[in-house]
Scaffold this motif. Structure first.
Motif, PDB file in Angstrom:
ATOM      1  N   GLY A 110       0.785  -1.228   0.000  1.00 37.10           N
ATOM      2  CA  GLY A 110       0.000   0.000   0.000  1.00 37.10           C
ATOM      3  C   GLY A 110       0.815   1.274   0.000  1.00 37.10           C
ATOM      4  N   ASP A 111       2.132   1.172   0.262  1.00 35.01           N
ATOM      5  CA  ASP A 111       3.039   2.324   0.197  1.00 35.01           C
ATOM      6  C   ASP A 111       2.615   3.476   1.109  1.00 35.01           C
ATOM      7  OD1 ASP A 111       4.401   0.900  -1.782  1.00 35.01           O
ATOM      8  OD2 ASP A 111       3.217   1.808  -3.388  1.00 35.01           O
ATOM      9  N   ASP A 112       2.070   3.165   2.266  1.00 32.81           N
ATOM     10  CA  ASP A 112       1.669   4.214   3.211  1.00 32.81           C
ATOM     11  C   ASP A 112       2.916   4.746   3.909  1.00 32.81           C
ATOM     12  OD1 ASP A 112       0.719   5.803   5.241  1.00 32.81           O
ATOM     13  OD2 ASP A 112      -0.658   4.314   6.070  1.00 32.81           O
ATOM     14  N   PRO A 113       3.291   6.014   3.674  1.00 35.69           N
ATOM     15  CA  PRO A 113       4.519   6.554   4.285  1.00 35.69           C
ATOM     16  C   PRO A 113       4.450   6.627   5.802  1.00 35.69           C
ATOM     17  CG  PRO A 113       3.272   8.307   3.234  1.00 35.69           C
ATOM     18  CD  PRO A 113       2.608   7.014   2.833  1.00 35.69           C
ATOM     19  N   GLY A 114       3.237   6.632   6.354  1.00 38.03           N
ATOM     20  CA  GLY A 114       3.101   6.656   7.798  1.00 38.03           C
ATOM     21  C   GLY A 114       3.434   5.331   8.450  1.00 38.03           C
ATOM     22  N   VAL A 115       3.503   4.276   7.645  1.00 36.02           N
ATOM     23  CA  VAL A 115       3.812   2.943   8.153  1.00 36.02           C
ATOM     24  C   VAL A 115       5.303   2.643   8.053  1.00 36.02           C
ATOM     25  CG1 VAL A 115       3.438   0.471   7.755  1.00 36.02           C
ATOM     26  CG2 VAL A 115       1.508   2.062   7.664  1.00 36.02           C
ATOM     27  N   ILE A 116       5.939   3.145   6.989  1.00 32.04           N
ATOM     28  CA  ILE A 116       7.344   2.822   6.714  1.00 32.04           C
ATOM     29  C   ILE A 116       8.233   3.391   7.820  1.00 32.04           C
ATOM     30  CG2 ILE A 116       9.222   3.077   5.039  1.00 32.04           C
ATOM     31  CD1 ILE A 116       6.744   3.520   2.993  1.00 32.04           C
ATOM     32  N   ALA A 117       8.999   2.513   8.451  1.00 32.77           N
ATOM     33  CA  ALA A 117       9.845   2.883   9.596  1.00 32.77           C
ATOM     34  C   ALA A 117       9.024   3.526  10.705  1.00 32.77           C
ATOM     35  CB  ALA A 117      10.979   3.806   9.163  1.00 32.77           C
ATOM     36  N   SER A 118       7.741   3.202  10.744  1.00 32.01           N
ATOM     37  CA  SER A 118       6.806   3.746  11.740  1.00 32.01           C
ATOM     38  C   SER A 118       6.631   5.255  11.619  1.00 32.01           C
ATOM     39  CB  SER A 118       7.236   3.365  13.165  1.00 32.01           C
ATOM     40  OG  SER A 118       7.313   1.973  13.304  1.00 32.01           O
ATOM     41  N   GLY A 119       6.910   5.813  10.435  1.00 33.97           N
ATOM     42  CA  GLY A 119       6.593   7.208  10.140  1.00 33.97           C
ATOM     43  C   GLY A 119       7.126   8.240  11.109  1.00 33.97           C
ATOM     44  N   PRO A 120       8.454   8.378  11.271  1.00 35.33           N
ATOM     45  CA  PRO A 120       8.959   9.361  12.238  1.00 35.33           C
ATOM     46  C   PRO A 120       8.595  10.810  11.909  1.00 35.33           C
ATOM     47  CG  PRO A 120      10.748   8.414  10.921  1.00 35.33           C
ATOM     48  CD  PRO A 120       9.533   7.597  10.654  1.00 35.33           C
ATOM     49  N   THR A 121       8.310  11.113  10.657  1.00 30.31           N
ATOM     50  CA  THR A 121       7.946  12.494  10.301  1.00 30.31           C
ATOM     51  C   THR A 121       6.487  12.615   9.874  1.00 30.31           C
ATOM     52  OG1 THR A 121       8.597  12.202   7.981  1.00 30.31           O
ATOM     53  CG2 THR A 121      10.305  12.956   9.516  1.00 30.31           C
ATOM     54  N   ILE A 122       5.701  11.563  10.081  1.00 33.64           N
ATOM     55  CA  ILE A 122       4.324  11.555   9.562  1.00 33.64           C
ATOM     56  C   ILE A 122       3.360  11.123  10.653  1.00 33.64           C
ATOM     57  CG2 ILE A 122       2.768  10.518   7.857  1.00 33.64           C
ATOM     58  CD1 ILE A 122       5.441  10.048   6.211  1.00 33.64           C
ATOM     59  N   PHE A 123       2.436  12.005  11.002  1.00 29.35           N
ATOM     60  CA  PHE A 123       1.427  11.654  11.992  1.00 29.35           C
ATOM     61  C   PHE A 123       0.431  10.682  11.369  1.00 29.35           C
ATOM     62  CE2 PHE A 123       2.874  15.765  13.690  1.00 29.35           C
ATOM     63  CZ  PHE A 123       3.237  15.336  14.953  1.00 29.35           C
TER      64      PHE A 123
END
Length: 433
Positions: free
Chosen positions: A198-211
């Protein structure tokens, strides 16, 4: 039909072809190839580079090459063995998949690097898969040892990568957008290499910069669903966060944008193009296949047999391509040998194919490491089971013991690449004559 047609390739020719396709998948998403064209306008103030993940060091080197005239500074953490030379950006290494003290030190160094910035400054965050265990700053009341135990429990639970990261975010003082909050009011430009369905950036590496919209209450539901045993401190922290969420009214302040520089589908399309140039048709089955590795192996083996026997859903010679991240669940009381999700997928597929002629497959993790082993994955051939039997190996026993690596090591079918410096999840290639 020419004798040189893929329909008549020998076992050795097919093996070489599969290796070349896997190499194409990795080459197509190298940071040196994909990052430069997506960079924003250069900042007026300071440019601080931070990052975490298996590909983050290679991304940092690519950034330095793309912006030689920008005074870059900052800290990036990657997995042991994945560091590359850089001129200005500090590269740290830490443990994966279970964090260690270096992971905690790296998180502290990165938070320090983004502190005290102003609105004219820019933070470039380089994020790729693996960052969750490499960037660890436990919430108040939870120790590193307790966070390590949570991580081990998650890895054995059968939870998906998205579910695991939902739990990790809410036990961290740096993930789930908290790094971006620490950098405010500086602009944060996040560059992400996706390794999740799904390419959700909030999931990748647990999203350190994405709420993330995933809540602490949802993390607690995940814990209950999989029966994951948590230290009391971690459970208390999740309950406190869930209560805080109910009362939160103030919006979080973050400036910047997110740029997806490489995805699993991007790699699969590159493989399809290379295959078709060699005279082999291609069919991409999906880039987000999840579920138990062994079950996925049985399902895709069934599709391959349909192609071979009936020419459906496509006639050979053809490659069936898929990506995503399957799961190996180690249940209580089960033995846990050496193996990863790709080798387990392949051993189950080989059993299901039962020596069917004209079908080969390669499955490997694009980062070069299947699970915790030194192989990216393996190859199966029409005679995989026969060669195993001749060596006194029982594929069923190895599969039950989650020891697929050892099986393929004995048959000399492992695919060993070393660290590839990319991470777009698993690449599965099934060739049918």
């Amino acid at each position: 039909m020419s004798p040189q047609s893929p329909a008549y390739w020998s076992d050795q020719q097919v093996r070489q072809f599969l290796h070349s396709l896997f190499e194409e998948a990795v080459a197509s998403v190298q940071p040196s190839l994909v990052l430069a064209g997506m960079l924003p306008e250069k900042p007026k103030g300071r440019c601080v580079v931070v990052g975490a993940g298996k590909a983050s060091a290679a991304m940092a080197a690519a950034l330095e090459n793309a912006w030689p005239d920008v005074p870059l500074e900052g800290v990036v953490v990657t997995r042991d063995g994945h560091a590359v030379p850089t001129r200005h950006i500090t590269i740290l290494e830490a443990s994966h998949p279970v964090p260690d003290a270096r992971s905690e030190s790296a998180a502290q160094a990165i938070l320090k690097a983004v502190s005290g910035l102003g609105p004219e400054d820019m933070v470039i965050a380089l994020i790729s898969g693996g960052g969750s265990s490499l960037l660890v700053s436990p919430v108040q009341g939870v120790t590193l040892e307790e966070k390590q135990s949570v991580n081990k429990a998650l890895l054995r639970s059968g939870a998906t990568i998205s579910e695991m990261n939902a739990v990790r975010r809410h036990l961290s003082a740096i993930k789930g957008g908290k790094l971006a909050q620490a950098a405010y009011p500086a602009r944060v430009e996040t560059f992400v290499m996706s390794d999740v369905p799904g390419d959700d950036p909030g999931v990748i590496a647990s999203g350190p910069t994405i709420f993330s919209s995933a809540t602490a209450a949802e993390a607690l539901h995940i814990i209950e669903r999989y029966g994951i045993e948590l230290p009391d401190s971690a459970r208390v922290a999740l309950f406190k966060e869930a209560e805080t969420e109910k009362k939160r009214t103030q919006a979080r302040q973050v400036n910047g944008a997110v740029h997806m520089i490489a995805t699993p589908l991007q790699a699969l399309k590159a493989v399809a193009e290379k295959a078709e140039k060699a005279g082999v048709a291609s069919l991409i089955l999906g880039d987000a296949i999840e579920g138990e590795s062994a079950a996925a192996g049985v399902v895709l083996a069934g599709v391959a047999r349909s192609v071979r026997q009936h020419g459906l859903p496509v006639a050979g010679p053809v490659v069936l391509l898929s990506g995503g991240e399957t799961t190996v669940t180690i249940r209580k009381g089960e033995a846990a040998g050496r193996g990863g999700r790709n080798t387990e997928f392949l051993l189950a597929a080989a059993q299901a194919l039962a020596g069917e002629a004209g079908i080969w497959a390669l499955a490997g993790d694009s980062d070069g490491i299947d699970g915790t082993e030194d192989a990216a994955g393996a190859i199966i051939t029409p005679d995989t089971l026969m060669r195993g039997q001749q060596a006194g190996l029982s594929a069923s026993d190895f599969l039950k013991g989650h020891d697929s690596y050892s099986y393929f090591s004995a048959t000399d079918d492992l695919v060993i690449t070393g660290p590839t410096m990319v991470n777009v999840n698993d690449i599965r290639i099934i060739f049918i004559q």
